[in-house]
Design an enzyme around this catalytic site. Structure first.
Site, PDB file in Angstrom:
ATOM      1  CD  GLN A  91      -2.500  -1.339   2.576  1.00 56.00           C
ATOM      2  OE1 GLN A  91      -2.236  -0.701   3.476  1.00 56.00           O
ATOM      3  NE2 GLN A  91      -3.211  -2.532   2.720  1.00 56.00           N
ATOM      4  CG  HIS A 155      -2.253  -1.436   8.186  1.00 54.63           C
ATOM      5  ND1 HIS A 155      -2.549  -2.167   9.089  1.00 54.63           N
ATOM      6  CD2 HIS A 155      -2.956  -1.753   7.039  1.00 54.63           C
ATOM      7  CE1 HIS A 155      -3.610  -3.062   8.907  1.00 54.63           C
ATOM      8  NE2 HIS A 155      -3.955  -2.841   7.366  1.00 54.63           N
ATOM      9  CD  GLU A 249     -12.787   2.261  15.478  1.00 54.27           C
ATOM     10  OE1 GLU A 249     -12.744   1.210  16.323  1.00 54.27           O
ATOM     11  OE2 GLU A 249     -12.112   3.420  15.672  1.00 54.27           O
ATOM     12  CE1 TYR A 259     -10.535   9.096  19.015  1.00 56.03           C
ATOM     13  CE2 TYR A 259      -8.507   9.566  19.341  1.00 56.03           C
ATOM     14  CZ  TYR A 259      -9.811  10.108  19.155  1.00 56.03           C
ATOM     15  OH  TYR A 259     -10.086  11.384  19.247  1.00 56.03           O
ATOM     16  CE1 TYR A 270      -9.311  -7.783   6.494  1.00 55.51           C
ATOM     17  CE2 TYR A 270      -7.306  -7.887   7.604  1.00 55.51           C
ATOM     18  CZ  TYR A 270      -8.253  -7.097   7.161  1.00 55.51           C
ATOM     19  OH  TYR A 270      -8.013  -5.979   7.021  1.00 55.51           O
TER      20      TYR A 270
END
Length: 377
Positions: A91, A155, A249, A259, A270
């Site tokens: 990513q 991520h 979220e 958080y 998963y």
């Protein structure tokens, strides 16, 4: 043995689906489909247009994840020279782009990208400031480089916004290291960061002066935030982030707040197994809204323009997984209604509101499209 394994996988999958259905009932706002809106293709033939912003003349700056920064003006694409090398893994790549809030004076832009800088192999997210000088970047300065590098590809985050007080906020995902990074303020990853525009640490950041703390941190306990915008009414920073299987979220970011990831979550692995049975803990924030099942959100923008009367004051979120634009209607700061817009358009990567209030959406494999109201409406 093969039959046993297949049967076990079926049982796990069925159990996980039942869990998701049970949890969905706790936060169930059914989504409807609107045919009010369509789109016009404005910038064609882009692969993964990860981020975009608008020049004062209305032209576009666009990042391609593969590493190119594109200036689109008068129907022509110009590739900007001097962009940073990126660690194009998973990513990672060239990520967000935003013009400085003082662009008319300093001609600066801010970029996030996957950077190999440092001693260890791999890379991590970096925030850069540079001057846009014609069709080249000059005066490049890395304002923040997360550490340590890792060869993992997931991520990275990473969005950029500015508040009204001269600060730049940016997000960094937990880089696939959920058990060590997001809850540890001495480590990068799984955080929202806050700097002065020159890259210095604001003296009122929450962890300034704490031993070994990363003093740029503004909030922590995040997984992979890929949407961020400033609420135009309150000035609050809103972020959405990818959950695992379930539990994406929306969070309103508070100074020094935790958080919860991965100690509390509405998602599961998963594979269908539990991450934790805890959804709340003292001292940890609850999401403003969470999605079950996951929509894989990317890009976020508040609608401020009069061009879209029904959407004004509400929130738009892109879905990578289900390939639609989602409108989240707000009442007293809470999501009360959901609509699919631009259904089946493709994987939405970014959303941004131009200075005149027009909404633009970047779509993988397509390009940049303008949100319009269908003529028959």
């Amino acid at each position: 043995m093969k039959y046993y394994v297949l049967s076990l996988l079926l049982i796990i999958s069925t159990y996980a689906s039942a869990q998701e259905e049970d949890r969905q009932k706790e936060n169930d706002i059914p989504i409807t489909t609107s045919t009010t809106y369509g789109y016009e293709l404005v910038v064609p033939d882009l692969e993964i247009p990860w981020g975009m912003d608008f020049m004062p003349d209305g032209s576009f700056l666009i990042t391609e994840k593969s590493g190119s920064l594109i200036h689109f003006k008068d129907g022509k694409k110009t590739v900007i020279k001097g962009t940073p090398d990126v660690y194009a893994r998973g990513q990672g790549g060239l990520l967000d782009v935003r013009l400085s809030p003082n662009y008319s004076d300093d001609k600066s832009i801010y970029l996030t990208h996957s950077s190999t800088a440092g001693d260890a192999k791999g890379g991590h997210t970096a925030l850069m400031k540079a001057t846009l000088n014609g069709d080249a970047l000059t005066d490049q300065k890395v304002l923040y480089k997360a550490t340590p590098n890792t060869t993992k590809g997931q991520h990275w985050g990473s969005r950029i916004v500015f508040d009204a007080d001269g600060h730049v906020f940016f997000t960094v995902g937990e880089r696939g290291e959920r058990d060590v990074n997001p809850q540890d303020i001495t480590r990068d990853g799984g955080k929202v960061y806050r700097l002065n525009l020159d890259g210095s640490i604001p003296k009122d950041n929450p962890f300034v002066g704490q031993p070994n703390a990363k003093e740029a941190i503004w909030s922590y306990g995040h997984r992979n935030p890929q949407g961020m915008d400033v609420n135009p009414t309150t000035g609050d920073i809103w972020v959405h982030e990818h959950g695992p299987r379930g539990g994406d979220e929306i969070n309103v970011i508070k100074k020094g707040a935790n958080y919860g990831w991965p100690l509390i979550t509405y998602g599961i692995n998963y594979s269908g197994t539990e991450i934790t049975d805890q959804r709340e803990k003292e001292g940890m924030e609850q999401p403003l809204y969470y999605w079950l099942p996951s929509i894989a959100p990317s890009g976020m923008a508040f609608v401020t323009g009069d061009q879209y009367p029904e959407l004004k004051g509400n929130l738009l979120v892109g879905s990578l997984k289900f390939q639609y634009l989602e409108a989240d209607y707000l009442n007293d700061g809470q999501v009360v209604k959901r609509e699919k817009l631009l259904e089946d358009i493709g994987r939405i990567r970014d959303i941004n509101s131009a200075p005149d209030g027009t909404i633009y959406v970047s779509v993988e494999g397509k390009g940049i499209v303008k949100l319009i109201i269908n003529k028959e409406q």
